[in-house]
Motif scaffolding. Structure first.
Motif, PDB file in Angstrom:
ATOM      1  N   CYS A  77       0.816  -1.208   0.000  1.00  0.00           N
ATOM      2  CA  CYS A  77       0.000   0.000   0.000  1.00  0.00           C
ATOM      3  C   CYS A  77       0.856   1.267   0.000  1.00  0.00           C
ATOM      4  O   CYS A  77       1.956   1.301   0.594  1.00  0.00           O
ATOM      5  CB  CYS A  77      -0.897   0.019   1.237  1.00  0.00           C
ATOM      6  SG  CYS A  77      -2.330  -1.065   1.117  1.00  0.00           S
ATOM      7  N   LEU A  78       0.323   2.314  -0.639  1.00  0.00           N
ATOM      8  CA  LEU A  78       0.931   3.642  -0.532  1.00  0.00           C
ATOM      9  C   LEU A  78       0.843   4.075   0.920  1.00  0.00           C
ATOM     10  O   LEU A  78      -0.227   4.045   1.535  1.00  0.00           O
ATOM     11  CB  LEU A  78       0.200   4.620  -1.443  1.00  0.00           C
ATOM     12  CG  LEU A  78       0.800   6.020  -1.553  1.00  0.00           C
ATOM     13  CD1 LEU A  78       2.174   5.972  -2.220  1.00  0.00           C
ATOM     14  CD2 LEU A  78      -0.139   6.942  -2.322  1.00  0.00           C
ATOM     15  N   ASP A  79       1.979   4.532   1.479  1.00  0.00           N
ATOM     16  CA  ASP A  79       2.139   4.663   2.939  1.00  0.00           C
ATOM     17  C   ASP A  79       2.907   5.941   3.248  1.00  0.00           C
ATOM     18  O   ASP A  79       3.872   6.293   2.541  1.00  0.00           O
ATOM     19  CB  ASP A  79       2.912   3.419   3.422  1.00  0.00           C
ATOM     20  CG  ASP A  79       3.290   3.421   4.884  1.00  0.00           C
ATOM     21  OD1 ASP A  79       2.673   2.674   5.647  1.00  0.00           O
ATOM     22  OD2 ASP A  79       4.247   4.143   5.247  1.00  0.00           O
ATOM     23  N   VAL A  80       2.477   6.640   4.292  1.00  0.00           N
ATOM     24  CA  VAL A  80       3.219   7.805   4.788  1.00  0.00           C
ATOM     25  C   VAL A  80       4.284   7.298   5.756  1.00  0.00           C
ATOM     26  O   VAL A  80       3.963   6.690   6.782  1.00  0.00           O
ATOM     27  CB  VAL A  80       2.288   8.804   5.483  1.00  0.00           C
ATOM     28  CG1 VAL A  80       3.094  10.010   5.984  1.00  0.00           C
ATOM     29  CG2 VAL A  80       1.168   9.244   4.550  1.00  0.00           C
ATOM     30  N   SER A  92      -1.695  -2.513   6.128  1.00  0.00           N
ATOM     31  CA  SER A  92      -1.993  -2.740   7.542  1.00  0.00           C
ATOM     32  C   SER A  92      -3.346  -2.197   7.957  1.00  0.00           C
ATOM     33  O   SER A  92      -3.827  -2.492   9.044  1.00  0.00           O
ATOM     34  CB  SER A  92      -0.921  -2.070   8.407  1.00  0.00           C
ATOM     35  OG  SER A  92      -0.979  -0.654   8.241  1.00  0.00           O
ATOM     36  N   GLY A  93      -3.945  -1.374   7.124  1.00  0.00           N
ATOM     37  CA  GLY A  93      -5.196  -0.724   7.493  1.00  0.00           C
ATOM     38  C   GLY A  93      -5.010   0.517   8.324  1.00  0.00           C
ATOM     39  O   GLY A  93      -6.000   1.115   8.765  1.00  0.00           O
ATOM     40  N   GLY A  94      -3.758   0.947   8.549  1.00  0.00           N
ATOM     41  CA  GLY A  94      -3.490   2.131   9.350  1.00  0.00           C
ATOM     42  C   GLY A  94      -3.887   3.418   8.660  1.00  0.00           C
ATOM     43  O   GLY A  94      -4.022   3.492   7.432  1.00  0.00           O
ATOM     44  N   ALA A  95      -4.045   4.484   9.461  1.00  0.00           N
ATOM     45  CA  ALA A  95      -4.462   5.783   8.925  1.00  0.00           C
ATOM     46  C   ALA A  95      -3.450   6.341   7.936  1.00  0.00           C
ATOM     47  O   ALA A  95      -3.808   7.117   7.042  1.00  0.00           O
ATOM     48  CB  ALA A  95      -4.668   6.769  10.078  1.00  0.00           C
ATOM     49  N   ASN A  96      -2.178   5.955   8.078  1.00  0.00           N
ATOM     50  CA  ASN A  96      -1.156   6.462   7.154  1.00  0.00           C
ATOM     51  C   ASN A  96      -1.190   5.747   5.814  1.00  0.00           C
ATOM     52  O   ASN A  96      -0.369   6.040   4.936  1.00  0.00           O
ATOM     53  CB  ASN A  96       0.232   6.349   7.790  1.00  0.00           C
ATOM     54  CG  ASN A  96       0.633   4.923   8.103  1.00  0.00           C
ATOM     55  OD1 ASN A  96      -0.195   4.136   8.553  1.00  0.00           O
ATOM     56  ND2 ASN A  96       1.893   4.592   7.913  1.00  0.00           N
ATOM     57  N   GLN A  97      -2.142   4.825   5.646  1.00  0.00           N
ATOM     58  CA  GLN A  97      -2.311   4.151   4.354  1.00  0.00           C
ATOM     59  C   GLN A  97      -3.699   4.390   3.769  1.00  0.00           C
ATOM     60  O   GLN A  97      -4.058   3.744   2.781  1.00  0.00           O
ATOM     61  CB  GLN A  97      -2.071   2.641   4.504  1.00  0.00           C
ATOM     62  CG  GLN A  97      -0.653   2.284   4.881  1.00  0.00           C
ATOM     63  CD  GLN A  97      -0.436   0.790   4.977  1.00  0.00           C
ATOM     64  OE1 GLN A  97      -1.365   0.000   4.923  1.00  0.00           O
ATOM     65  NE2 GLN A  97       0.822   0.390   5.146  1.00  0.00           N
TER      66      GLN A  97
END
Length: 412
Positions: free
Chosen positions: A382-385, A402-407
């Motif tokens: 995933c595109l990720d910060v 991961s489903g995290g907010a940065n993705q």
């Protein structure tokens, strides 16, 4: 899954005459992606008892010996009709008033199957149906797609994308599967999705969808992604999903996979379809739109510099051309006339993204999913910060989803 069940994909004789990701943890609900054009839509408006729109659907007729299903698919509106409240109702009945003959003798059941062959085909996009499925042993509703070249190359070389299948003995579970040469029948590649807390799909309407892009197919239920497949899942076998497909809706009764109805099965049973829709990225304007992520900031080309290798970063949204991205029909994300590119064709966690001349390479292909992931199918990442850091200038990279907010990203 039993291999004969998908021999039905060869279709009934009548249709033949007409036609010439690895699974991962589900992530949160999300709305469909923005900046889209509707290329097919049917909300089944019309008077009760009316047949489906023949400009959009054709009705298949006959039985299906290949899978040992028990129903006879009838013509017209006998088993597929509008209900006058914006639904298509496909009804399976234990009856045979016309004395239809099936592979096993006198048919015991009637039902319906319809498809868009010769009316509508598409290549890539968001495909969804909002439906309430039937319940009971032996019921087998499905929403699926076949390659439009099936009349020429046959099945499974045509390819098949099963958006949703359910068998009655699994009331809370649906299956999504792909089939192609060397991975058909019981070798089909897919995964299952189950509702929590013992819920049954027959209790309410649910939206079953795939996001289909060059080199990737992603499945979701009610916006929750549960599976993604790419050519990397095929073990060197041929990916046959980068071409036009048509849509199919049907309700089968019995067969190798679901088994036959028994004394517990009540009839009639109904597959109630609220809507079928397909959308594609609308990139005709070329002006682009923002991609918004962590802390409400935007994917940004550093310094609005269109040179190859310019970093792509997180930055305050400012409406400049450096933040206007187009989701192109070839699976690329474009800004300033160039493509979002994984540097060095990298697939490892932490591979940085940059701007680069559009080459058509797999490191420039992206899938924007209904769950707000932007995925590079080659890496299945995933595109990720980087480091979940919302500061201006933080580099963007690819990372395991991961489903995290940065993705999470809103496109448009």
């Amino acid at each position: 899954m039993d291999s004969p069940r998908l021999l039905r994909r060869c279709l009934l004789a009548a249709l033949s005459a007409v036609l010439t990701a690895s699974a991962f943890t589900p992530v949160a609900h999300a709305a469909p992606q923005a900046a889209e054009a509707t290329v097919f839509s049917d909300t089944f408006d019309g008077p009760a008892g009316a047949a489906v729109d023949s400009a959009k659907w054709q009705i298949e007729t006959g039985d299906n010996v290949n899978n040992h299903e028990r129903q006879y698919y009838t013509p017209g509106n006998k088993n597929a009709a509008l209900d006058g409240r914006g639904h298509l109702v496909i009804t399976a009945r234990r009856e045979n008033p016309a004395n239809y003959r099936c592979w096993y003798g006198t048919c015991q059941y009637t039902s319906a199957r319809l498809n868009t062959s010769g009316r509508f085909t598409a290549q890539y996009g968001h495909v969804e149906a909002r439906m309430k499925i039937p319940r009971g042993q032996g019921m087998w509703p499905a929403f699926w797609m076949l390659g439009n070249d099936i009349g020429r190359v046959g099945w499974p070389d045509s390819g098949e994308i099963d958006v949703m299948e359910n068998v009655g003995y699994e009331p809370g579970t649906v299956h999504g599967t792909i089939h192609g040469p060397g991975y058909s029948g019981s070798g089909g590649i897919g995964a299952a999705y189950s509702l929590p807390n013992g819920q049954a799909f027959a209790d309410a309407f649910h939206t079953f969808a795939v996001d289909w892009a060059p080199g990737s197919i992603t499945w979701s239920v009610d916006g929750t992604v549960y599976q993604r497949r790419t050519p990397a899942d095929l073990g060197g076998r041929t990916w046959v999903f980068d071409k036009p497909f048509f849509l199919i809706l049907n309700l089968a009764v019995g067969g190798y996979w679901p088994g036959d109805p028994d004394a517990s099965t009540a009839f009639p049973q109904q597959l109630v379809v609220d809507s079928v829709r397909m959308t594609t990225s609308d990139s005709a304007g070329g002006t682009g739109a923002p991609i918004t992520g962590l802390a409400g900031k935007c994917a940004d080309v550093a310094g609005a510099n269109s040179a190859n290798g310019t970093p792509v970063q997180l930055y305050d949204c400012n409406g400049t051309a450096a933040q206007k991205w187009t989701v192109a029909s070839d699976g690329t994300l474009r800004a300033l006339g160039k493509c979002l590119d994984v540097a060095g064709n990298g697939t490892a966690d932490g591979s940085k993204v940059q701007l680069w001349d559009c080459t058509g390479g797999p490191n420039q292909k992206w899938t924007v999913t209904a769950a707000h992931d932007i995925v590079n199918p080659q890496a299945n990442k995933c595109l990720d910060v980087t480091d979940n850091n919302s500061a201006n200038g933080t580099r963007l990279q690819i990372w395991s989803c991961s489903g995290g907010a940065n993705q999470k990203w809103a496109v448009g």
